[in-house]
Write an enzyme that holds these catalytic residues in place. Structure first.
Site, PDB file in Angstrom:
ATOM      1  N   VAL A  51       0.841  -1.046   0.328  1.00 56.71           N
ATOM      2  CA  VAL A  51       0.212  -0.253   0.194  1.00 56.71           C
ATOM      3  C   VAL A  51       1.230   1.057  -0.242  1.00 56.71           C
ATOM      4  O   VAL A  51       2.388   1.185  -0.078  1.00 56.71           O
ATOM      5  CB  VAL A  51      -1.217   0.739   1.134  1.00 56.71           C
ATOM      6  CG1 VAL A  51      -2.202  -1.472   1.109  1.00 56.71           C
ATOM      7  CG2 VAL A  51      -0.151  -0.263   2.662  1.00 56.71           C
ATOM      8  N   LYS A  82      -2.502  15.018  -7.695  1.00 52.93           N
ATOM      9  CA  LYS A  82      -3.590  15.210  -6.545  1.00 52.93           C
ATOM     10  C   LYS A  82      -3.150  16.744  -6.481  1.00 52.93           C
ATOM     11  O   LYS A  82      -2.404  16.819  -5.949  1.00 52.93           O
ATOM     12  CB  LYS A  82      -2.504  13.573  -5.299  1.00 52.93           C
ATOM     13  CG  LYS A  82      -2.995  14.180  -4.392  1.00 52.93           C
ATOM     14  CD  LYS A  82      -2.442  13.546  -3.288  1.00 52.93           C
ATOM     15  CE  LYS A  82      -3.103  14.184  -1.521  1.00 52.93           C
ATOM     16  NZ  LYS A  82      -2.382  13.647  -0.422  1.00 52.93           N
TER      17      LYS A  82
HETATM   18  C1  LIG Z   1      -2.514   1.038   5.617  1.00 54.33           C
HETATM   19  C2  LIG Z   1      -1.668   1.854   4.428  1.00 54.33           C
HETATM   20  C3  LIG Z   1      -1.305   2.904   3.677  1.00 54.33           C
HETATM   21  C4  LIG Z   1      -0.504   3.552   3.811  1.00 54.33           C
HETATM   22  N1  LIG Z   1      -0.468   4.162   2.426  1.00 54.33           N
HETATM   23  C5  LIG Z   1       0.348   5.165   2.542  1.00 54.33           C
HETATM   24  C6  LIG Z   1       0.011   6.350   1.634  1.00 54.33           C
HETATM   25  O1  LIG Z   1      -1.532   6.786   1.027  1.00 54.33           O
HETATM   26  N2  LIG Z   1       0.842   6.747   0.878  1.00 54.33           N
HETATM   27  C7  LIG Z   1       2.408   7.243   2.343  1.00 54.33           C
HETATM   28  O2  LIG Z   1       3.377   8.012   1.671  1.00 54.33           O
HETATM   29  N3  LIG Z   1       2.514   5.974   2.483  1.00 54.33           N
HETATM   30  C8  LIG Z   1       1.730   4.878   2.610  1.00 54.33           C
HETATM   31  N4  LIG Z   1       1.868   3.620   3.650  1.00 54.33           N
HETATM   32  C9  LIG Z   1       3.233   3.286   3.719  1.00 54.33           C
HETATM   33  C10 LIG Z   1       3.707   3.123   2.652  1.00 54.33           C
HETATM   34  O3  LIG Z   1       3.100   1.704   2.363  1.00 54.33           O
HETATM   35  C11 LIG Z   1       5.307   2.519   2.934  1.00 54.33           C
HETATM   36  O4  LIG Z   1       5.928   3.951   3.873  1.00 54.33           O
HETATM   37  C12 LIG Z   1       5.605   2.127   2.058  1.00 54.33           C
HETATM   38  O5  LIG Z   1       5.190   1.834   1.353  1.00 54.33           O
HETATM   39  C13 LIG Z   1       7.364   1.486   2.105  1.00 54.33           C
HETATM   40  O6  LIG Z   1       6.908   0.222   2.781  1.00 54.33           O
HETATM   41  P1  LIG Z   1       8.698   0.049   3.077  1.00 54.33           P
HETATM   42  O7  LIG Z   1       9.348  -0.254   2.080  1.00 54.33           O
HETATM   43  O8  LIG Z   1       9.207   0.285   4.351  1.00 54.33           O
HETATM   44  O9  LIG Z   1       8.463  -2.006   3.710  1.00 54.33           O
HETATM   45  P2  LIG Z   1       7.658  -3.076   2.684  1.00 54.33           P
HETATM   46  O10 LIG Z   1       6.940  -2.636   1.906  1.00 54.33           O
HETATM   47  O11 LIG Z   1       6.730  -3.984   4.239  1.00 54.33           O
HETATM   48  O12 LIG Z   1       9.117  -4.199   1.947  1.00 54.33           O
HETATM   49  C14 LIG Z   1      10.106  -4.740   3.182  1.00 54.33           C
HETATM   50  C15 LIG Z   1      10.605  -5.586   1.873  1.00 54.33           C
HETATM   51  O13 LIG Z   1      12.032  -5.934   2.980  1.00 54.33           O
HETATM   52  C16 LIG Z   1      12.139  -7.374   2.519  1.00 54.33           C
HETATM   53  N5  LIG Z   1      12.270  -8.314   4.212  1.00 54.33           N
HETATM   54  C17 LIG Z   1      11.535  -7.995   4.865  1.00 54.33           C
HETATM   55  N6  LIG Z   1      12.251  -9.633   5.306  1.00 54.33           N
HETATM   56  C18 LIG Z   1      12.757 -10.005   4.712  1.00 54.33           C
HETATM   57  C19 LIG Z   1      13.822 -11.408   5.318  1.00 54.33           C
HETATM   58  N7  LIG Z   1      14.249 -12.118   6.623  1.00 54.33           N
HETATM   59  N8  LIG Z   1      14.567 -11.842   3.949  1.00 54.33           N
HETATM   60  C20 LIG Z   1      14.808 -10.717   2.719  1.00 54.33           C
HETATM   61  N9  LIG Z   1      13.957  -9.432   2.549  1.00 54.33           N
HETATM   62  C21 LIG Z   1      13.109  -9.400   3.804  1.00 54.33           C
HETATM   63  C22 LIG Z   1      10.148  -7.790   2.404  1.00 54.33           C
HETATM   64  O14 LIG Z   1      10.411  -9.346   1.029  1.00 54.33           O
HETATM   65  C23 LIG Z   1      10.089  -6.228   1.484  1.00 54.33           C
HETATM   66  O15 LIG Z   1      10.993  -6.819  -0.103  1.00 54.33           O
HETATM   67  C24 LIG Z   1       0.447   3.031   4.433  1.00 54.33           C
HETATM   68  C25 LIG Z   1       0.929   2.317   4.653  1.00 54.33           C
HETATM   69  C26 LIG Z   1       0.218   1.638   5.864  1.00 54.33           C
HETATM   70  C27 LIG Z   1       0.451   0.763   6.579  1.00 54.33           C
END
Ligand SMILES: Cc1cc2nc3c(=O)[nH]c(=O)nc-3n(C[C@H](O)[C@H](O)[C@H](O)COP(=O)(O)OP(=O)(O)OC[C@H]3O[C@@H](n4cnc5c(N)ncnc54)[C@H](O)[C@@H]3O)c2cc1C
Length: 511
Positions: A51, A82
């Protein structure tokens, strides 16, 4: 065990390939070509949070820094433009207001616009604040254009951001980063090696035995915070007492026209529902407090309030509001969900990723990581997220809704920084912006007034205008914005035309 990394240059290893991982990889690929090898490890089996589809205008600086063409970007990510966020039912049921990007009105003499508006509004001589913000006027009319002003124009610019498909965005950045030398390794990180002497992280060890050694690690592993918490046990500052929503159900549905150029956030009994219009579908979700509603009931509420056929079953996401005690600990920098989370009410998470990357580049070590650099990074990171936290809390605290969830928000003990800001506004209509905090006076005033906070006074210099001059001033502003918006094309039409070519067609820009 094999070591796939050449040791001739310093190694930066990114753990995780969600939005945070690939934004970081893309920026490092662009700016750290000399002296660093960039590797990203991700696991398809674990997947991403998937998301995160609404942004704020700063995302354009990120794209520009990477040299990304806007039309290509919108095509590849099914993006839309937006202009702000509409808050429906937040102050009280039936009320709505917009937090539009950009300026509200225009200053006159020494004062910002809102003091004049406060005086006129108190006397019943002014319309809603949104009538005096160009972005709000254009958004409500469903219009959009790339607005280029002459240097001497009295009309304001029209800042904008994007809505996009989170999965497509990460894939787009992955192609960008890999095309510029980032090494991607697919595999589950199973074990993390630490240096016996320093205690720093030394290498990630994957399920198939591959060992990925590094000098600096960026933890982009999502909520689990594999390195920053799982290994370094940095600690988490929980803000659940201020932001009690701890679950979200997300579901895409068929696109419904008209394609509005803004996000909608609708208050519900135990939280709120987002609506994000994309070219190929609409993103929806119910952010709620599990102490106030069960998951089944929340799913029913969400599905009953879609304006298109659902394209999947609602997906549950669990989270905690708060931040890591240190975003940078030892030789690990946490970026994205690994560093902390604020609910997506003001679309700030992707921005926090972007500013984390900018800071990482600012503090890129030129040798071993120095405590003082790390401390400065953490201090700036804390300040930024705490001020955004205050802004998000503001939406909850000032409400006149009856539901138990909303009544509980009214009674909360506020963070000192927010309590001071509200006291100041209530007493005198003044809003101050401290340091580099993200949200500026126009953002605060729109949400404060939108939530129904009315100050006791306004600045005395606003009384210097006669009633007639005040009326004239306000109507000049709103008339100019209404005329300006009327000259803009409809959002959907302009988007399709824009996406069909590779650069901004000058005849579609308005001056
Ligand atoms: C309900 C919701 C709505 C949101 N809406 C918005 C929005 O409208 N606008 C906005 O700016 N932000 C929004 N966000 C926040 C946004 O989704 C995140 O900031 C963004 O997606 C970044 O996520 P991330 O990359 O930190 O984590 P993730 O997407 O969880 O990625 C984690 C990565 O780590 C890897 N990984 C984890 N453990 C291991 C392991 N052991 N070995 C190898 N790889 C591993 C996974 O495979 C994945 O590639 C929202 C969040 C939520 C929960």
């Amino acid at each position: 065990m094999a070591d796939p990394m050449p040791r001739s240059s310093r190694n930066m290893v990114i753990a995780g390939g969600g939005t945070a991982g690939w934004m970081t990889a893309a920026a490092l690929a662009r700016f750290c070509r000399q002296g660093w090898t960039i590797t990203l490890v991700e696991s398809d089996e674990i997947g991403t949070v998937g998301v995160g589809e609404a942004t704020i205008p700063m995302i354009r600086l990120f794209n520009q820094a990477l040299g990304i063409d806007e039309a290509e970007f919108l095509r590849e990510t099914q993006g839309t433009w937006k202009l702000g966020i509409e808050f429906d039912g937040w102050g009280a049921p039936g009320e709505r207001y917009m937090h539009a990007f950009g300026q509200v009105g225009r200053g006159l003499g020494l004062l910002p616009f809102h003091h004049y508006w406060l005086r006129a509004h108190a006397a019943g001589r002014a319309g809603p604040l949104g009538d005096y913000a160009l972005n709000a006027v254009a958004a409500r009319a469903g219009r959009f254009a790339h607005v280029e002003r002459a240097a001497d124009s009295v009309l304001p610019p029209m800042p904008y951001a994007f809505h996009f498909d989170a999965g497509l965005y990460a894939a787009y950045l992955r192609r960008y980063a890999q095309g510029r030398g980032v090494v991607r390794i697919e595999g589950r990180i199973e074990h993390v090696e630490r240096d016996g002497e320093s205690g720093d992280v030394a290498a990630l060890v994957l399920a198939d035995g591959v060992r990925v050694a590094g000098d600096l690690f960026v933890d982009c592993s999502g909520f689990r915070g594999l390195l920053i918490e799982g290994v370094l046990e940095t600690g988490f500052e929980d803000w659940g007492h201020w932001l009690p929503c701890d679950r979200a159900l997300a579901v895409p549905c068929d696109r419904a026209d008209p394609l509005i150029p803004y996000t909608r956030a609708t208050a519900r009994a135990a939280g709120w529902q987002w609506r994000i219009p994309l070219r190929h579908r609409t993103g929806n979700g119910y952010v709620f407090s599990s102490a106030h509603i069960g998951e089944d009931e929340a799913a029913s509420v969400l599905l009953a309030n879609l304006d298109g056929a659902p394209q999947a079953e609602p997906r549950l996401l669990k989270f905690r509001a708060g931040k890591r005690r240190k975003a940078w600990n030892r030789n690990v920098v946490a970026i994205g969900l690994a560093s902390g989370f604020l609910e997506p009410l003001e679309s700030t998470s992707i921005h926090l990723i972007q500013s984390g990357i900018t800071r990482l580049l600012d503090f890129l070590p030129n040798g071993p990581v120095m405590d003082v650099d790390r401390d400065a990074y953490n201090r700036l990171t804390d300040f930024e997220i705490e001020r955004i936290r205050d802004f998000v809390i503001l939406h909850y605290v000032a409400n006149r809704r009856d539901d138990p969830f909303w009544a509980a928000q009214r009674g909360m003990v506020l963070p000192e920084s927010l309590a001071f800001r509200l006291d100041l506004f209530r007493a005198s209509g003044r809003i101050i912006r401290e340091g580099d905090e993200l949200f500026d006076v126009p953002g605060w005033i729109q949400v404060m007034m939108g939530q129904g906070l009315v100050p006791e006074r306004w600045h005395p210099l606003a009384d210097a205008l006669s009633d007639d001059h005040l009326d004239q001033f306000l109507s000049t502003v709103t008339d100019a914005f209404t005329r300006d918006a009327a000259r803009m094309p409809g959002h959907a039409d302009y988007l399709e035309r824009f996406c069909a070519v590779s650069s901004i067609p000058s005849q579609s820009s308005i001056a």
